[in-house]
Design a protein around this motif. Structure first.
Motif, PDB file in Angstrom:
ATOM      1  N   LEU A  44       0.841  -1.194   0.000  1.00 50.86           N
ATOM      2  CA  LEU A  44       0.000   0.000   0.000  1.00 50.86           C
ATOM      3  C   LEU A  44       0.874   1.240   0.000  1.00 50.86           C
ATOM      4  CD1 LEU A  44      -2.705  -0.956   2.656  1.00 50.86           C
ATOM      5  CD2 LEU A  44      -2.782  -1.278   0.179  1.00 50.86           C
ATOM      6  N   ASN A  45       0.358   2.301  -0.618  1.00 52.53           N
ATOM      7  CA  ASN A  45       1.043   3.590  -0.559  1.00 52.53           C
ATOM      8  C   ASN A  45       0.247   4.528   0.348  1.00 52.53           C
ATOM      9  OD1 ASN A  45      -1.069   4.801  -2.111  1.00 52.53           O
ATOM     10  ND2 ASN A  45      -0.083   4.136  -4.003  1.00 52.53           N
ATOM     11  N   ASP A  46       0.752   5.726   0.514  1.00 54.14           N
ATOM     12  CA  ASP A  46       0.094   6.680   1.408  1.00 54.14           C
ATOM     13  C   ASP A  46      -1.346   6.970   0.987  1.00 54.14           C
ATOM     14  OD1 ASP A  46       2.450   6.772   2.824  1.00 54.14           O
ATOM     15  OD2 ASP A  46       3.027   8.769   2.134  1.00 54.14           O
ATOM     16  N   ASP A  47      -1.586   7.061  -0.325  1.00 54.69           N
ATOM     17  CA  ASP A  47      -2.947   7.317  -0.806  1.00 54.69           C
ATOM     18  C   ASP A  47      -3.891   6.161  -0.473  1.00 54.69           C
ATOM     19  OD1 ASP A  47      -2.210   9.797  -1.835  1.00 54.69           O
ATOM     20  OD2 ASP A  47      -1.826   9.005  -3.852  1.00 54.69           O
ATOM     21  N   ASP A  48      -3.367   4.930  -0.533  1.00 55.46           N
ATOM     22  CA  ASP A  48      -4.178   3.765  -0.169  1.00 55.46           C
ATOM     23  C   ASP A  48      -4.522   3.776   1.310  1.00 55.46           C
ATOM     24  OD1 ASP A  48      -3.942   2.610  -2.777  1.00 55.46           O
ATOM     25  OD2 ASP A  48      -2.017   1.702  -2.211  1.00 55.46           O
ATOM     26  N   ARG A  49      -3.554   4.166   2.113  1.00 56.04           N
ATOM     27  CA  ARG A  49      -3.735   4.088   3.566  1.00 56.04           C
ATOM     28  C   ARG A  49      -4.600   5.221   4.124  1.00 56.04           C
ATOM     29  NH1 ARG A  49       1.994   2.405   3.374  1.00 56.04           N
ATOM     30  NH2 ARG A  49       2.100   0.250   4.077  1.00 56.04           N
ATOM     31  N   ALA A  50      -4.642   6.361   3.450  1.00 55.44           N
ATOM     32  CA  ALA A  50      -5.348   7.536   3.985  1.00 55.44           C
ATOM     33  C   ALA A  50      -6.810   7.258   4.346  1.00 55.44           C
ATOM     34  CB  ALA A  50      -5.230   8.716   3.022  1.00 55.44           C
ATOM     35  N   PRO A  51      -7.628   6.684   3.450  1.00 55.41           N
ATOM     36  CA  PRO A  51      -9.025   6.451   3.842  1.00 55.41           C
ATOM     37  C   PRO A  51      -9.161   5.425   4.962  1.00 55.41           C
ATOM     38  CG  PRO A  51      -8.663   5.836   1.523  1.00 55.41           C
ATOM     39  CD  PRO A  51      -7.374   6.352   2.057  1.00 55.41           C
ATOM     40  N   TRP A  52      -8.281   4.438   4.979  1.00 52.62           N
ATOM     41  CA  TRP A  52      -8.271   3.431   6.048  1.00 52.62           C
ATOM     42  C   TRP A  52      -8.013   4.089   7.391  1.00 52.62           C
ATOM     43  CZ3 TRP A  52      -3.338   1.291   8.036  1.00 52.62           C
ATOM     44  CH2 TRP A  52      -3.520   0.257   8.947  1.00 52.62           C
ATOM     45  N   LEU A  53      -7.003   4.945   7.445  1.00 61.07           N
ATOM     46  CA  LEU A  53      -6.676   5.628   8.695  1.00 61.07           C
ATOM     47  C   LEU A  53      -7.797   6.555   9.131  1.00 61.07           C
ATOM     48  CD1 LEU A  53      -2.966   6.330   7.811  1.00 61.07           C
ATOM     49  CD2 LEU A  53      -3.756   4.815   9.641  1.00 61.07           C
ATOM     50  N   GLU A  54      -8.450   7.202   8.182  1.00 60.64           N
ATOM     51  CA  GLU A  54      -9.573   8.085   8.514  1.00 60.64           C
ATOM     52  C   GLU A  54     -10.750   7.291   9.098  1.00 60.64           C
ATOM     53  OE1 GLU A  54      -9.928  11.308   8.772  1.00 60.64           O
ATOM     54  OE2 GLU A  54      -7.901  11.717   8.073  1.00 60.64           O
ATOM     55  N   LEU A  55     -10.983   6.090   8.574  1.00 59.25           N
ATOM     56  CA  LEU A  55     -12.043   5.242   9.137  1.00 59.25           C
ATOM     57  C   LEU A  55     -11.716   4.842  10.579  1.00 59.25           C
ATOM     58  CD1 LEU A  55     -12.880   2.905   6.109  1.00 59.25           C
ATOM     59  CD2 LEU A  55     -14.400   4.596   7.174  1.00 59.25           C
ATOM     60  N   ILE A  56     -10.472   4.513  10.833  1.00 59.29           N
ATOM     61  CA  ILE A  56     -10.062   4.154  12.195  1.00 59.29           C
ATOM     62  C   ILE A  56     -10.195   5.362  13.113  1.00 59.29           C
ATOM     63  CG2 ILE A  56      -8.119   3.428  13.639  1.00 59.29           C
ATOM     64  CD1 ILE A  56      -7.197   1.689  11.251  1.00 59.29           C
ATOM     65  N   ARG A  57      -9.752   6.531  12.636  1.00 56.00           N
ATOM     66  CA  ARG A  57      -9.880   7.744  13.446  1.00 56.00           C
ATOM     67  C   ARG A  57     -11.344   8.030  13.765  1.00 56.00           C
ATOM     68  NH1 ARG A  57     -12.108  11.834  12.939  1.00 56.00           N
ATOM     69  NH2 ARG A  57     -12.209  11.733  10.684  1.00 56.00           N
ATOM     70  N   ALA A  58     -12.219   7.877  12.784  1.00 57.21           N
ATOM     71  CA  ALA A  58     -13.648   8.110  13.013  1.00 57.21           C
ATOM     72  C   ALA A  58     -14.212   7.101  14.023  1.00 57.21           C
ATOM     73  CB  ALA A  58     -14.417   8.018  11.693  1.00 57.21           C
ATOM     74  N   PHE A  59     -13.755   5.865  13.959  1.00 58.69           N
ATOM     75  CA  PHE A  59     -14.172   4.856  14.925  1.00 58.69           C
ATOM     76  C   PHE A  59     -13.749   5.274  16.335  1.00 58.69           C
ATOM     77  CE2 PHE A  59     -12.953   1.099  17.424  1.00 58.69           C
ATOM     78  CZ  PHE A  59     -14.182   0.480  17.544  1.00 58.69           C
ATOM     79  N   ILE A  60     -12.515   5.735  16.473  1.00 63.42           N
ATOM     80  CA  ILE A  60     -12.030   6.195  17.783  1.00 63.42           C
ATOM     81  C   ILE A  60     -12.894   7.361  18.270  1.00 63.42           C
ATOM     82  CG2 ILE A  60     -10.085   7.244  19.015  1.00 63.42           C
ATOM     83  CD1 ILE A  60      -8.242   5.704  17.013  1.00 63.42           C
TER      84      ILE A  60
END
Length: 171
Positions: A44-60
């Protein structure tokens, strides 16, 4: 946090149990395109990871808004990824698990049923930026049994009282 197969899930599940907090596996937040890419051995690159990280942040954020502490696994390999998670409306702290690449490769070779192939391990270690100055969290080597890793995490995070209260409530 840490590369694949370092022990995040085992540690997080046991830590959540010791503290009586909910546990969530960060991999479940990956969009299907990310899983497909990794399954094909493509990092994965940074662009791939960005939406994933945002979903985790929203979950938190959601968990914090509901008044719950939560334990969640996430590779969080780069500081900027951790910055995204720390933007949550919660006290986000990290437990960075540390092991020699060869140890992690051997663990990965034994693991079954996961979409992350061993061929991506080097890319994970190449991307990894250890916790740095000013980042809330601790580093723990995983050179001992999982229960000792958890005990180190509880102590390092200053959560001994919470763990004692949880143990007392079970008896």
């Amino acid at each position: 946090m840490g590369p694949s197969s370092i022990g995040k899930t085992t540690t997080a599940q046991r830590l959540a149990d010791a503290l009586g907090w909910p546990f969530s596996e960060g991999d479940t937040f990956h969009p299907p395109a990310n899983i497909a890419k990794m399954s094909k051995g493509i990092p994965l690159n940074d662009d791939d990871r960005a939406p994933w990280l945002e979903l985790i942040r929203a979950f938190i954020d959601d968990e914090a808004a509901a008044g719950r502490n939560v334990i969640i696994t996430c590779s969080a390999l780069k500081r900027r990824y951790r910055d995204t998670l720390r933007a949550a409306k919660a006290d986000v702290r990290f437990v960075e698990l540390i092991a020699d690449r060869a140890v992690v490769a051997e663990r990965m070779a034994r693991r079954t049923g996961h979409f992350m192939p061993a061929s991506l391990l080097d890319s994970q270690f190449d991307t990894l930026e250890d916790l740095g100055e000013g980042e809330p969290g601790i580093q723990i080597t995983v050179d001992v049994p999982p229960d000792e890793v958890v005990a180190r995490a509880i102590k390092g995070l200053g959560l001994e009282q919470r763990a004692r209260e949880r143990e007392t409530s079970r008896t």
